[in-house]
Design a protein around this motif. Structure first.
Motif, short mmCIF file in Angstrom:
data_model
loop_
_atom_site.label_atom_id
_atom_site.label_comp_id
_atom_site.label_asym_id
_atom_site.label_seq_id
_atom_site.Cartn_x
_atom_site.Cartn_y
_atom_site.Cartn_z
N HIS A 245 54.43 12.77 48.14
CA HIS A 245 54.73 11.62 47.63
C HIS A 245 53.34 10.93 46.76
CE1 HIS A 245 52.98 10.22 51.40
NE2 HIS A 245 52.64 9.23 50.64
N GLU A 246 52.29 11.58 47.28
CA GLU A 246 51.13 11.00 46.35
C GLU A 246 50.94 11.90 45.15
OE1 GLU A 246 47.85 11.42 49.22
OE2 GLU A 246 48.73 10.46 50.75
N TRP A 247 51.47 12.92 44.83
CA TRP A 247 51.26 13.75 43.88
C TRP A 247 52.64 13.72 43.12
CZ3 TRP A 247 46.59 16.05 42.94
CH2 TRP A 247 45.56 16.12 43.83
N VAL A 248 53.67 13.72 43.45
CA VAL A 248 54.93 13.88 42.48
C VAL A 248 55.90 12.95 42.89
CG1 VAL A 248 54.53 16.32 42.21
CG2 VAL A 248 55.89 15.62 44.20
N THR A 249 56.86 12.81 42.05
CA THR A 249 57.66 11.98 42.10
C THR A 249 59.28 12.75 41.87
OG1 THR A 249 56.77 9.96 40.98
CG2 THR A 249 59.25 10.19 41.21
N LEU A 250 59.99 12.70 42.91
CA LEU A 250 61.36 13.37 42.55
C LEU A 250 62.39 12.59 42.02
CD1 LEU A 250 63.25 15.59 43.60
CD2 LEU A 250 63.95 14.38 45.67
N SER A 251 62.86 13.20 40.92
CA SER A 251 63.84 12.40 39.88
C SER A 251 65.35 13.09 40.18
CB SER A 251 63.29 12.49 38.61
OG SER A 251 63.41 13.78 38.00
N LEU A 252 66.31 12.20 39.94
CA LEU A 252 67.68 12.86 39.99
C LEU A 252 68.40 12.45 38.85
CD1 LEU A 252 68.75 11.61 43.67
CD2 LEU A 252 67.81 13.90 43.09
N THR A 253 69.16 13.36 38.35
CA THR A 253 70.03 13.19 37.41
C THR A 253 71.55 13.84 37.33
OG1 THR A 253 69.34 15.00 36.07
CG2 THR A 253 68.18 13.09 35.34
N SER A 278 63.76 5.24 43.48
CA SER A 278 62.63 5.63 44.05
C SER A 278 62.37 7.03 44.38
CB SER A 278 62.00 4.62 44.71
OG SER A 278 62.77 4.72 46.04
N HIS A 279 61.29 7.66 44.43
CA HIS A 279 60.99 8.79 45.10
C HIS A 279 61.58 8.92 46.52
CE1 HIS A 279 58.91 12.54 46.00
NE2 HIS A 279 58.55 11.75 47.28
N ALA A 280 61.30 7.93 47.53
CA ALA A 280 61.64 7.93 48.85
C ALA A 280 63.41 7.75 48.79
CB ALA A 280 61.16 6.58 49.56
N ASP A 281 64.10 6.95 48.09
CA ASP A 281 65.33 7.23 47.92
C ASP A 281 65.82 8.51 47.50
OD1 ASP A 281 65.48 4.42 48.77
OD2 ASP A 281 65.71 3.56 46.61
N ALA A 282 65.44 9.07 46.55
CA ALA A 282 65.75 10.38 46.12
C ALA A 282 65.54 11.16 47.10
CB ALA A 282 64.92 10.83 44.83
N VAL A 283 64.59 11.44 47.76
CA VAL A 283 64.19 12.20 48.80
C VAL A 283 65.51 12.09 50.12
CG1 VAL A 283 62.77 13.00 50.75
CG2 VAL A 283 61.82 12.49 48.66
N ALA A 284 65.62 10.65 50.41
CA ALA A 284 66.85 10.27 51.36
C ALA A 284 68.13 10.91 51.01
CB ALA A 284 66.59 9.06 51.71
N CYS A 285 68.18 10.96 49.72
CA CYS A 285 69.58 11.26 49.30
C CYS A 285 69.83 12.70 49.35
CB CYS A 285 69.87 10.97 47.75
SG CYS A 285 71.24 11.45 46.93
N LEU A 286 68.74 13.72 48.92
CA LEU A 286 68.98 14.94 49.17
C LEU A 286 69.10 15.46 50.87
CD1 LEU A 286 66.38 16.47 46.59
CD2 LEU A 286 69.03 16.14 46.46
N GLU A 287 68.13 14.66 51.42
CA GLU A 287 68.15 15.07 53.13
C GLU A 287 69.55 14.69 53.54
OE1 GLU A 287 64.93 12.76 54.50
OE2 GLU A 287 63.32 14.61 53.97
N LYS A 288 70.24 13.64 53.04
CA LYS A 288 71.51 13.27 53.57
C LYS A 288 72.47 14.36 52.82
CE LYS A 288 74.82 9.47 53.44
NZ LYS A 288 75.19 8.38 52.99
N GLY A 289 72.44 14.71 51.65
CA GLY A 289 73.28 15.59 51.16
C GLY A 289 74.46 14.97 50.30
N SER A 306 68.06 17.79 40.73
CA SER A 306 66.65 17.23 41.24
C SER A 306 65.73 18.05 40.71
CB SER A 306 66.84 17.02 42.55
OG SER A 306 67.04 18.37 43.25
N LYS A 307 64.53 17.37 40.31
CA LYS A 307 63.29 18.09 39.82
C LYS A 307 62.11 17.32 40.33
CE LYS A 307 65.10 20.12 35.56
NZ LYS A 307 64.84 20.10 34.12
#
Length: 330
Positions: A245-253, A278-289, A306-307
């Motif tokens: 999270h210190e280096w990249v942002t996960l984006s969803l489209t 946010s990055h955290a929300d996008a990560v949580a979304c992918l982890e949840k599926g 996701s990118k």
């Protein structure tokens, strides 16, 4: 690759050595690039057998062309000094590299013979002379059975080589694919800043999305020197998951092709919703599926794209990523 092999084999023999092909030496190598190119060759042989048995001949030639590119642009390039015997250290390492290159060249020559009959015949007539069985070709033996590389007078007398299950190695192939992605994106970063490869750079930082332990260990271990050499860098850093999270942002489209009929007029609002996460929300979304939106459940697997994108501030950084957004290099 063929010319490079001949030149360096002759150079090696000029020092009083005798080159005799040995599959045992090929199988015993511990060099990461040797293991990779051997595994890739055996995988190619397996693929060609499967495709030709199914009469999908149109898929074979593109695979052969891709492999030749891998052999010349990657294996030979990464090992050019080693194959020339310029790396010092164990003198047998140069021979091992030549053994591996010869083994690959012979297999690929036989594989390509039905598709490029004339150039492969030329290669074979030179490569066969190094085989111990070449002496059996005298007095008409080259036209007799059993056929075997070296003895047989033509590459077209030979059957397609059988693949060696023991040399298939998905881990080695996976690690080399990661190395190639890092090097290619690193070169792109240099080009954007007009920095010549002759000018060293301080650090290459890499973020990989969900890398296997094998890929991380390989890039931090035996493949690290190759990355530093190809990018002329002093340091290589593979960012661990907890620091991502210190280096990249996960984006969803949205995946518009899949979601078009499902969302209809709601697509605009949904796009605004996911792109503002946010990055955290996008990560949580992918982890949840999945993602819930207005009483609809959106699959994160095939209905969202996701990118990863570089997000660290500083003019000293130049970054790029793969089209899939799985690898970010800065």
């Amino acid at each position: 690759a063929f010319r490079f092999f001949v030149q360096n084999m002759e150079r090696w023999e000029s020092k009083g050595n005798k080159f005799v092909p040995s599959v045992d030496k090929v199988k015993s190598t511990s060099n990461s690039t040797d293991v990779w190119i051997s595994a890739a060759t055996q995988g190619l042989i397996k693929y060609v057998h499967e495709e030709m048995e199914a009469y999908r001949l149109y898929t074979v030639m593109p695979a052969l062309v891709r492999f030749v590119t891998q052999l010349t642009n990657w294996y030979v390039r990464l090992n050019r000094d080693r194959l020339k015997g310029l790396e010092g250290g164990d003198a047998s390492d140069a021979e091992t590299g030549l053994q591996v290159l010869y083994d690959v060249l012979l297999d690929v020559t036989v594989l390509m013979a039905p598709f490029t009959p004339f150039i492969t015949e030329y290669f074979y007539q030179h490569l066969r002379k190094l085989q111990p069985s070449y002496a059996e070709a005298a007095d008409g033996g080259g036209a007799s059975n059993p056929v075997k590389p070296g003895k047989s007078d033509s590459v077209h007398f030979l059957t397609l080589p059988a693949y060696d299950e023991g040399r298939l190695n998905e881990s080695a192939v996976e690690a080399m694919e990661a190395l190639q992605a890092v090097v290619e994106n690193g070169r792109t970063c240099r080009e954007r800043r007009n920095i010549s490869l002759r000018t060293p750079i301080k650090c290459v930082t890499v973020v990989l999305r969900n890398p296997s332990a094998n890929v991380v260990d390989s890039l931090n271990g035996p493949l690290k020197g190759y990355v530093l050499s190809e990018l002329n860098a002093w340091e290589l850093v593979i960012v661990p998951k907890e620091q991502e999270h210190e280096w990249v942002t996960l984006s969803l489209t949205p995946n518009f092709t899949v979601l078009g009929k499902k969302l209809g007029k709601k697509m605009k609002d949904f796009k605004s919703h996911v792109t503002s996460m946010s990055h955290a929300d996008a990560v949580a979304c992918l982890e949840k599926g999945s993602l819930d939106f207005e009483n609809l459940t959106i699959s994160a697997t095939d209905e969202l794209v996701s990118k990863l994108a570089f997000s660290k501030d500083g003019e000293q950084w130049e970054s790029t990523s793969t089209p899939e957004g799985d690898v970010v290099v800065a």
